[in-house]
Design a protein around this motif. Structure first.
Motif, PDB file in Angstrom:
ATOM      1  N   GLU A   1      -4.731  12.363  -6.712  1.00  0.00           N
ATOM      2  CA  GLU A   1      -5.182  11.172  -7.433  1.00  0.00           C
ATOM      3  C   GLU A   1      -6.695  11.155  -7.593  1.00  0.00           C
ATOM      4  O   GLU A   1      -7.223  10.552  -8.537  1.00  0.00           O
ATOM      5  CB  GLU A   1      -4.728   9.912  -6.687  1.00  0.00           C
ATOM      6  CG  GLU A   1      -3.229   9.685  -6.692  1.00  0.00           C
ATOM      7  CD  GLU A   1      -2.840   8.408  -5.980  1.00  0.00           C
ATOM      8  OE1 GLU A   1      -3.769   7.655  -5.578  1.00  0.00           O
ATOM      9  OE2 GLU A   1      -1.634   8.166  -5.814  1.00  0.00           O
TER      10      GLU A   1
ATOM     11  N   TRP B   1      -0.142  14.593 -19.021  1.00  0.00           N
ATOM     12  CA  TRP B   1      -1.237  13.661 -18.752  1.00  0.00           C
ATOM     13  C   TRP B   1      -0.740  12.260 -18.411  1.00  0.00           C
ATOM     14  O   TRP B   1      -1.508  11.299 -18.443  1.00  0.00           O
ATOM     15  CB  TRP B   1      -2.162  13.597 -19.966  1.00  0.00           C
ATOM     16  CG  TRP B   1      -2.905  14.866 -20.220  1.00  0.00           C
ATOM     17  CD1 TRP B   1      -2.669  15.786 -21.206  1.00  0.00           C
ATOM     18  CD2 TRP B   1      -4.021  15.379 -19.479  1.00  0.00           C
ATOM     19  NE1 TRP B   1      -3.561  16.821 -21.125  1.00  0.00           N
ATOM     20  CE2 TRP B   1      -4.407  16.591 -20.077  1.00  0.00           C
ATOM     21  CE3 TRP B   1      -4.743  14.911 -18.364  1.00  0.00           C
ATOM     22  CZ2 TRP B   1      -5.470  17.360 -19.591  1.00  0.00           C
ATOM     23  CZ3 TRP B   1      -5.801  15.667 -17.885  1.00  0.00           C
ATOM     24  CH2 TRP B   1      -6.154  16.874 -18.499  1.00  0.00           C
TER      25      TRP B   1
ATOM     26  N   THR C   1      -8.182  11.999 -11.087  1.00  0.00           N
ATOM     27  CA  THR C   1      -8.296  10.909 -12.055  1.00  0.00           C
ATOM     28  C   THR C   1      -9.517  10.059 -11.754  1.00  0.00           C
ATOM     29  O   THR C   1     -10.257   9.656 -12.669  1.00  0.00           O
ATOM     30  CB  THR C   1      -7.025  10.044 -12.037  1.00  0.00           C
ATOM     31  OG1 THR C   1      -5.880  10.877 -12.278  1.00  0.00           O
ATOM     32  CG2 THR C   1      -7.089   8.956 -13.098  1.00  0.00           C
ATOM     33  N   GLU C   2      -9.766   9.788 -10.473  1.00  0.00           N
ATOM     34  CA  GLU C   2     -10.937   8.995 -10.088  1.00  0.00           C
ATOM     35  C   GLU C   2     -12.227   9.699 -10.482  1.00  0.00           C
ATOM     36  O   GLU C   2     -13.172   9.058 -10.964  1.00  0.00           O
ATOM     37  CB  GLU C   2     -10.903   8.742  -8.580  1.00  0.00           C
ATOM     38  CG  GLU C   2      -9.724   7.878  -8.129  1.00  0.00           C
ATOM     39  CD  GLU C   2      -9.536   7.874  -6.627  1.00  0.00           C
ATOM     40  OE1 GLU C   2     -10.390   8.476  -5.921  1.00  0.00           O
ATOM     41  OE2 GLU C   2      -8.559   7.275  -6.151  1.00  0.00           O
TER      42      GLU C   2
ATOM     43  N   LEU D   1      -7.059   5.448 -17.582  1.00  0.00           N
ATOM     44  CA  LEU D   1      -8.122   5.537 -18.580  1.00  0.00           C
ATOM     45  C   LEU D   1      -8.151   4.299 -19.475  1.00  0.00           C
ATOM     46  O   LEU D   1      -9.221   3.758 -19.778  1.00  0.00           O
ATOM     47  CB  LEU D   1      -7.944   6.790 -19.426  1.00  0.00           C
ATOM     48  CG  LEU D   1      -8.358   8.107 -18.767  1.00  0.00           C
ATOM     49  CD1 LEU D   1      -7.809   9.300 -19.544  1.00  0.00           C
ATOM     50  CD2 LEU D   1      -9.877   8.205 -18.661  1.00  0.00           C
TER      51      LEU D   1
ATOM     52  N   ASP E   1      -0.101  10.669 -15.752  1.00  0.00           N
ATOM     53  CA  ASP E   1      -0.739   9.950 -14.656  1.00  0.00           C
ATOM     54  C   ASP E   1      -2.157   9.496 -14.986  1.00  0.00           C
ATOM     55  O   ASP E   1      -2.734   8.691 -14.245  1.00  0.00           O
ATOM     56  CB  ASP E   1      -0.782  10.831 -13.393  1.00  0.00           C
ATOM     57  CG  ASP E   1       0.595  11.135 -12.849  1.00  0.00           C
ATOM     58  OD1 ASP E   1       1.504  10.294 -13.043  1.00  0.00           O
ATOM     59  OD2 ASP E   1       0.771  12.202 -12.238  1.00  0.00           O
ATOM     60  N   GLN E   2      -2.723  10.028 -16.067  1.00  0.00           N
ATOM     61  CA  GLN E   2      -4.109   9.684 -16.421  1.00  0.00           C
ATOM     62  C   GLN E   2      -4.205   8.654 -17.543  1.00  0.00           C
ATOM     63  O   GLN E   2      -5.244   8.001 -17.688  1.00  0.00           O
ATOM     64  CB  GLN E   2      -4.866  10.960 -16.837  1.00  0.00           C
ATOM     65  CG  GLN E   2      -5.260  11.877 -15.701  1.00  0.00           C
ATOM     66  CD  GLN E   2      -4.082  12.602 -15.066  1.00  0.00           C
ATOM     67  OE1 GLN E   2      -3.221  13.135 -15.776  1.00  0.00           O
ATOM     68  NE2 GLN E   2      -4.027  12.630 -13.746  1.00  0.00           N
TER      69      GLN E   2
ATOM     70  N   HIS F   1      -4.355  17.912 -11.305  1.00  0.00           N
ATOM     71  CA  HIS F   1      -4.334  16.514 -11.740  1.00  0.00           C
ATOM     72  C   HIS F   1      -3.006  15.832 -11.447  1.00  0.00           C
ATOM     73  O   HIS F   1      -2.923  14.594 -11.511  1.00  0.00           O
ATOM     74  CB  HIS F   1      -4.690  16.394 -13.222  1.00  0.00           C
ATOM     75  CG  HIS F   1      -3.833  17.196 -14.153  1.00  0.00           C
ATOM     76  ND1 HIS F   1      -3.522  18.514 -13.940  1.00  0.00           N
ATOM     77  CD2 HIS F   1      -3.235  16.853 -15.330  1.00  0.00           C
ATOM     78  CE1 HIS F   1      -2.770  18.952 -14.937  1.00  0.00           C
ATOM     79  NE2 HIS F   1      -2.575  17.970 -15.781  1.00  0.00           N
TER      80      HIS F   1
END
Length: 304
Positions: A288, A60, A291-292, A67, A62-63, A284
């Motif tokens: 990208e 996770w 995530t958006e 967040l 990249d998230q 994911h």
């Protein structure tokens, strides 16, 4: 409970990320000690991110920052039996009821009564189960490339194509042989499971070495017990998800038919589906926009 650990040459805690605001800690929940990675204001709306197989919290990466920047508190556990978390003995310790209880108690350990829950792969099955077993504890649900449990069960009964794609689930039920296969040659078969299920270039060599190091901590046996426990798990008492739900799905998933994504929305009172053409099971990592979409989905609740 026992944990079999070796000494990997690569750290697999929050130090993998350059962001010094991301921290590693341990939390005792449901009679098991979980390693968790945390970031963001402890008083902000809580998001729990659940990894699958053969992943660990790092999946996770990249998230987490997006967040936090959007105003969320993020908690990412290594699920039981993975990386730096404790690995209980026995198959029954890995039933979905136990994995779900881990998440519920983890939310309470943050001083919260509920949280947004997002899961990928096997972590998605856990997320579905938390939402179905304890609906009051989930504010909004996010699912990446795993079907609603009823859809998966029904599809396995009716689709020879999905039965063939799920061959590994049956293979993991065999005693000892799966462990031997996955351990040999420096866990090359585990690496292959990353590479075969993803688009070319999704996992570079540095990332793969970090995964090898994570696998060394508890070995492969607890991870295989996830699938053995899955086969022993009872179904939740309800089928319909009442929470607002977003399903993101890479259409090139070689293990799961995309038709199951569409059917899964039918089990959600308020469900949305976002399909990502040419993306793999690791949607994911590859898009990208995932995530958006998650940020958009979760922010609807935080602004209400």
């Amino acid at each position: 409970m026992s944990v079999t650990k070796t000494s990997p040459t690569t750290n697999t805690d929050a130090s993998l990320l350059a962001d010094h605001e991301v921290e590693s800690t341990y939390r005792s929940v449901n009679n098991v000690q979980l390693h968790i990675v945390t970031a963001g204001d402890p008083d902000a709306p809580l998001v729990i991110l659940l990894h699958g197989h053969p992943d660990f919290w790092y999946g996770w990466r990249d998230q987490i920052s997006p967040l936090v920047e959007a105003g969320f508190r993020v908690v990412v556990p290594d699920q039981r039996g993975c990386n730096l978390s404790e690995a209980p003995d026995g198959v029954d310790a890995y039933r979905l009821s136990e994995l779900s209880a881990d998440v519920c108690e983890l939310i309470h350990s943050e001083g919260q009564e509920s949280a947004h829950v997002i899961g990928h792969d096997f972590g998605g099955f856990v997320a579905w189960n938390v939402a179905l077993r304890q609906p009051s504890i989930v504010d909004r649900l996010g699912i990446l490339n795993v079907p609603h449990p009823t859809v998966y069960r029904d599809t396995l009964k009716s689709s020879p194509q999905q039965i063939a794609r799920s061959w590994y689930v049956w293979f993991y039920q065999v005693p000892k042989l799966p462990e031997w296969m996955l351990r040999r040659n420096g866990m090359d078969n585990m690496v292959a499971s990353l590479e075969v299920t993803s688009n070319s270039g999704t996992f570079d060599e540095e990332t793969i070495e970090r995964y090898r190091a994570a696998w060394q901590h508890t070995g492969v046996h607890p991870r295989i017990n996830w699938y053995r426990g899955f086969r022993r798990s009872g179904s939740p008492s309800r089928n319909t998800v009442t929470q607002p739900t977003l399903i993101c799905w890479g259409t090139e998933d070689i293990a799961l038919l995309p038709s199951m994504a569409e059917k899964s929305v039918d089990y959600c009172e308020n469900g949305q589906l976002r399909m990502f053409p040419n993306a793999s099971h690791w949607v994911h990592h590859e898009r990208e926009e995932v995530t958006e979409e998650l940020l958009r989905h979760l922010s609807q609740n935080s602004l209400s």
